[in-house]
Motif scaffolding. Structure first.
Motif: not given
Length: 99
Positions: A32-57
């Motif tokens: 779970i900790p690694i999945a959370i970090v990985s998901s945060w990174m995934f969201g970070s590289i898809h941060n095109d508009w507000p809230y995109q980071h959260v949705l993509q994460g």
């Protein structure tokens, strides 16, 4: 085509396989900790508009769960990721034009 291959390798396969390996060696569950970090990174590289980071994460976290659920199958996740991208970039705009 290349984004799902690379993103699934770097943000799912490598970290989740690391967690699986070290879960067995240490007896601590790193999944779970690694999945959370990985998901945060995934969201970070898809941060095109507000809230995109959260949705993509959140989408990245679902892909982590899918990876685990399908017995750590890289190719299944690549196909799921590619299918999602095709739907979002090609099918959804086509449906929106029709409606």
């Amino acid at each position: 085509i290349f984004a799902p291959l690379l993103e699934e390798l770097v943000l799912r396969k490598v970290p989740m396989d690391f967690a699986k390996k070290y879960n067995k060696q240490t007896g601590y569950d790193y999944t779970i900790p690694i999945a959370i970090v990985s998901s945060w990174m995934f969201g970070s590289i898809h941060n095109d508009w507000p809230y995109q980071h959260v949705l993509q994460g959140f989408g990245g976290f679902l892909l982590c769960l899918l990876y685990i659920r399908n017995n750590y199958n890289y190719w299944f996740n690549v196909l799921a990721h590619a299918g999602w991208n095709i739907g979002v970039f090609y099918i959804l705009p086509l449906v929106q034009k029709i409606w």
